[in-house]
Design an enzyme around this catalytic site. Structure first.
Site, PDB file in Angstrom:
ATOM      1  N   LYS A 121       0.637  -1.264   0.027  1.00 38.21           N
ATOM      2  CA  LYS A 121      -0.055  -0.053  -0.039  1.00 38.21           C
ATOM      3  C   LYS A 121       0.742   1.209  -0.071  1.00 38.21           C
ATOM      4  CE  LYS A 121      -0.698   1.810   3.707  1.00 38.21           C
ATOM      5  NZ  LYS A 121       0.141   3.067   3.135  1.00 38.21           N
ATOM      6  N   GLN A 165      -5.643  -2.184   9.620  1.00 40.39           N
ATOM      7  CA  GLN A 165      -5.478  -3.432   9.115  1.00 40.39           C
ATOM      8  C   GLN A 165      -6.114  -4.570   9.884  1.00 40.39           C
ATOM      9  OE1 GLN A 165      -3.899  -3.987   6.211  1.00 40.39           O
ATOM     10  NE2 GLN A 165      -4.311  -6.137   6.424  1.00 40.39           N
ATOM     11  N   ASP A 188     -12.131   2.082   3.367  1.00 40.38           N
ATOM     12  CA  ASP A 188     -12.415   0.723   3.422  1.00 40.38           C
ATOM     13  C   ASP A 188     -13.833   0.363   3.125  1.00 40.38           C
ATOM     14  OD1 ASP A 188     -10.475  -1.283   3.082  1.00 40.38           O
ATOM     15  OD2 ASP A 188     -10.232  -1.610   5.361  1.00 40.38           O
TER      16      ASP A 188
END
Length: 377
Positions: A121, A165, A188
């Site tokens: 990322k 995460q 997300d």
């Protein structure tokens, strides 16, 4: 007819893309769009208002230039190539902003798969021009520590996207953490308000219409992997309006959101899950198939109608003594067989996976554009 039985699975999402490197997964399926919508009914009114307010803030300039469908030399849908084009578009868009978008990533523990994903990322952020902020915690970190950091990031004007995460250590309630992220920074797309907004069809009188053909213009965050699936279909020239679409899998991360996106594009959507009778027969009627079940090569050639478009979200490892690592990666679709009848198909790896990070970056850029719009940009 036999009933297809699926065990619990985690699907590929921006929260679990690390499976590309350590792909031991289980499988999840349980779904019914109506039940999903009803489960968020209490949130729909505030979520609709939330989406409507954001929509008013989103300038037309947020729309990216349309590109012609990628010319392919085979029936493969090249996710790597399409993701590279999108990153190039985002880099150009970022260059026009007053300040760089910022993405904060919270990592708890020392899981190598999670660490690998975070590195991927950060590299993608650098390529596009997004500022990346990392916050690493030991696996002994408390829920309160994370909540305090999230509140700090919610109030930080340099941060336009927050990604926690997953998975988190068992002593931390993931739902509490997800809901603590402000919906406008939930890149997300997992916050209940963003989920509820996705489930609002906007068919009632007075509802502000959303251009579902341009996902970059949607005024709230859409989960990254489902968004990437639709983007792959669009950029491969596959028409969705009026088509029969079957989604195999009913997870909150992929199955349900991608079913909603297909419905927003006027496809007729059927969801196949663990209690579906004659799953192969249902799938064989589909013009578009999205497989997100977490069972290695479950979808066979005989399941697929000739000329259908097949999007394979699954990432599974199977033993292979000839491979250097002792295993190889495969999808939920028997690629070698299905490729013979499919009109278009995503390979694994190299199909949906690269799109997940590309959509995470796009969500972050969109968030920055909307933020700057509120300040008179």
């Amino acid at each position: 007819p036999p009933v297809v039985d699926f065990s619990h699975t985690h699907f590929l999402s921006s929260a679990s893309l690390a499976l590309l490197v350590f792909p031991k997964i289980k499988a999840t399926l349980n779904l019914h769009c109506l039940g999903f919508v009803l489960s968020f009914l209490a949130l729909l009114v505030p979520a609709t208002a939330f989406a409507t307010n954001l929509h008013k803030l989103a300038p037309r300039s947020i729309h990216f230039q349309k590109h012609n469908p990628l010319k392919m030399t085979s029936n493969d849908i090249d996710g790597k190539a399409i993701a590279a084009i999108i990153r190039s578009e985002l880099k150009e868009r970022v260059s026009t902003l007053r300040s760089a978008p910022g993405l904060a990533v919270i990592l708890v523990g020392a899981r190598r798969d999670s660490q690998t994903y975070v590195r991927m990322k950060k590299k993608a952020c650098e390529e596009v021009g997004i500022a990346s902020f990392g916050f690493d915690y030991p696996d002994t970190a408390t829920e309160d520590e994370l909540l305090i950091k999230i509140q700090e990031l919610n109030n930080d004007e340099k941060v336009h996207g927050i990604l926690v995460q997953l998975p988190l250590p068992k002593h931390i309630n993931e739902n509490n953490i997800i809901e603590a992220v402000h919906p406008s920074k939930d890149v997300d797309g997992l916050h209940p308000k963003n989920t509820a907004a996705l489930c609002s069809t906007g068919t009632h009188v007075g509802a502000e219409k959303i251009d579902w053909k341009d996902l970059s213009s949607v005024p709230f965050h859409i989960p990254c992997t489902p968004q990437g699936c639709i983007e792959l279909l669009d950029r491969s020239g596959i028409e969705l309006k009026g088509k029969n679409a079957v989604v195999i899998g009913r997870s909150n991360l992929v199955g349900l959101p991608v079913a909603m996106l297909l419905m927003h594009r006027d496809a007729t959507v059927t969801i196949v899950h663990s209690k579906t009778t004659d799953a192969p027969g249902v799938v064989s009627q589909a013009d578009v198939v999205v497989a997100a079940v977490g069972r290695a090569e479950m979808v066979k050639k005989e399941w697929i109608k000739e000329g259908a478009a097949v999007v394979d979200v699954g990432i599974n490892s199977v033993d292979d003594a000839s491979a250097k690592r002792g295993y190889r990666l495969v999808g939920d679709v028997d690629y070698a067989g299905v490729k013979e009848v499919a009109g278009k198909i995503t390979p694994v790896p190299g199909g949906v996976g690269p799109m997940t990070i590309a959509m995470l970056l796009r969500n972050t850029v969109n968030s920055c554009v909307r933020s700057q719009a509120t300040k008179g940009a």
